[in-house]
Design an enzyme around this catalytic site. Structure first.
Site, mmCIF file in Angstrom:
data_model
loop_
_atom_site.group_PDB
_atom_site.id
_atom_site.type_symbol
_atom_site.label_atom_id
_atom_site.label_comp_id
_atom_site.label_asym_id
_atom_site.label_seq_id
_atom_site.Cartn_x
_atom_site.Cartn_y
_atom_site.Cartn_z
ATOM 1 N N LYS A 1 5.632 6.052 7.443
ATOM 2 C CA LYS A 1 5.059 5.222 8.496
ATOM 3 C C LYS A 1 6.154 4.696 9.408
ATOM 4 O O LYS A 1 7.187 4.213 8.945
ATOM 5 C CB LYS A 1 4.325 4.017 7.898
ATOM 6 C CG LYS A 1 3.150 4.372 7.016
ATOM 7 C CD LYS A 1 2.539 3.134 6.379
ATOM 8 C CE LYS A 1 1.373 3.496 5.487
ATOM 9 N NZ LYS A 1 0.839 2.306 4.796
ATOM 10 N N HIS B 1 0.816 -1.213 0.000
ATOM 11 C CA HIS B 1 0.000 0.000 0.000
ATOM 12 C C HIS B 1 0.852 1.265 0.000
ATOM 13 O O HIS B 1 1.950 1.276 0.555
ATOM 14 C CB HIS B 1 -0.891 0.045 1.247
ATOM 15 C CG HIS B 1 -1.847 -1.098 1.346
ATOM 16 N ND1 HIS B 1 -2.326 -1.537 2.550
ATOM 17 C CD2 HIS B 1 -2.414 -1.888 0.401
ATOM 18 C CE1 HIS B 1 -3.163 -2.551 2.355
ATOM 19 N NE2 HIS B 1 -3.217 -2.786 1.050
ATOM 20 N N ASP C 1 -6.538 -5.847 -2.526
ATOM 21 C CA ASP C 1 -5.122 -6.167 -2.693
ATOM 22 C C ASP C 1 -4.905 -7.212 -3.781
ATOM 23 O O ASP C 1 -3.894 -7.175 -4.488
ATOM 24 C CB ASP C 1 -4.516 -6.634 -1.377
ATOM 25 C CG ASP C 1 -4.314 -5.489 -0.392
ATOM 26 O OD1 ASP C 1 -4.445 -4.319 -0.798
ATOM 27 O OD2 ASP C 1 -4.024 -5.771 0.782
ATOM 28 N N TYR D 1 1.002 1.596 13.903
ATOM 29 C CA TYR D 1 1.841 2.483 13.116
ATOM 30 C C TYR D 1 1.400 3.932 13.193
ATOM 31 O O TYR D 1 0.223 4.227 13.315
ATOM 32 C CB TYR D 1 1.966 2.013 11.662
ATOM 33 C CG TYR D 1 0.694 1.822 10.878
ATOM 34 C CD1 TYR D 1 0.334 2.720 9.883
ATOM 35 C CD2 TYR D 1 -0.118 0.721 11.100
ATOM 36 C CE1 TYR D 1 -0.814 2.523 9.129
ATOM 37 C CE2 TYR D 1 -1.267 0.517 10.349
ATOM 38 C CZ TYR D 1 -1.610 1.427 9.365
ATOM 39 O OH TYR D 1 -2.745 1.235 8.626
#
Length: 187
Positions: free
Chosen positions: A71, A62, A169, A131
């Site tokens: 991140k 992603h 995905d 995250y």
């Protein structure tokens, strides 16, 4: 906190010093000064996220093409194999990836800078994945590259089963069809 270089210089592993005894443990999970010194700039985190997944769940690869997110990722329970893919077209490491085990045992964190794709697969029975992001989630700008793209050649661990991926995905773009970052992300 120890900072560990990876094969891609901008992707860093942060390994905290854990103090433990019969009562449990303590560690500093984030320190703005140490983090900024390691990445060479001030980084402002604006959102924290938490996901829980079962063994074999694979999320990614992603990224957001606008409202680009850096991140800082870690696992509080269980273990994952975490991957960062360089999507900066002007980078000498464009199209390369690094993979790191993140677990509740090693307490490592991975810095996935802006301009990178990100994904992970759960290697334990269950994992809690945490995250911090440098920009807000923007579904209209979210993109996905197929986790098993042959041109990327990510060497995911063999879990004895096919990864469980979302429908979105499963329909991710190939690496060469994917939108990538044209600008230089050095700040």
């Amino acid at each position: 906190m120890q900072v560990i270089q990876t094969a891609i210089p901008e992707v860093l592993i942060f390994e905290p010093k854990v103090f433990g005894d019969a009562r449990g443990f303590f560690f500093e999970s984030f320190n703005q000064k140490i983090f900024d010194d390691a990445v060479g700039r001030y980084v402002d985190f604006v959102q924290d996220n938490h996901s829980r997944s079962s063994k074999g769940v694979l999320r990614g690869i992603h990224y957001q093409i606008q409202q680009v997110q850096g991140k800082l990722v870690r696992v509080s329970s269980g273990s994952v194999f975490d991957v960062a893919v360089d999507l900066r077209k002007s980078s000498p490491t464009f199209g390369r990836w690094v993979g790191v085990e993140l677990s509740e045992e090693n307490q490592r964190q991975l810095w996935v800078p802006e301009g990178f794709g990100h994904g992970f697969v759960v290697t334990s029975e269950r994992a809690d994945f945490l995250y911090k992001t440098t920009d807000f989630y923007a579904p209209a700008h979210e993109r996905s590259i197929r986790w098993n793209d042959e041109d990327l050649g990510i060497q995911w661990p063999d879990l004895g089963q096919e990864p469980l991926v979302s429908a979105k995905d499963a329909l991710g773009a190939s690496f060469f069809e994917a939108e990538v970052f044209e600008m230089d992300w050095k700040k």
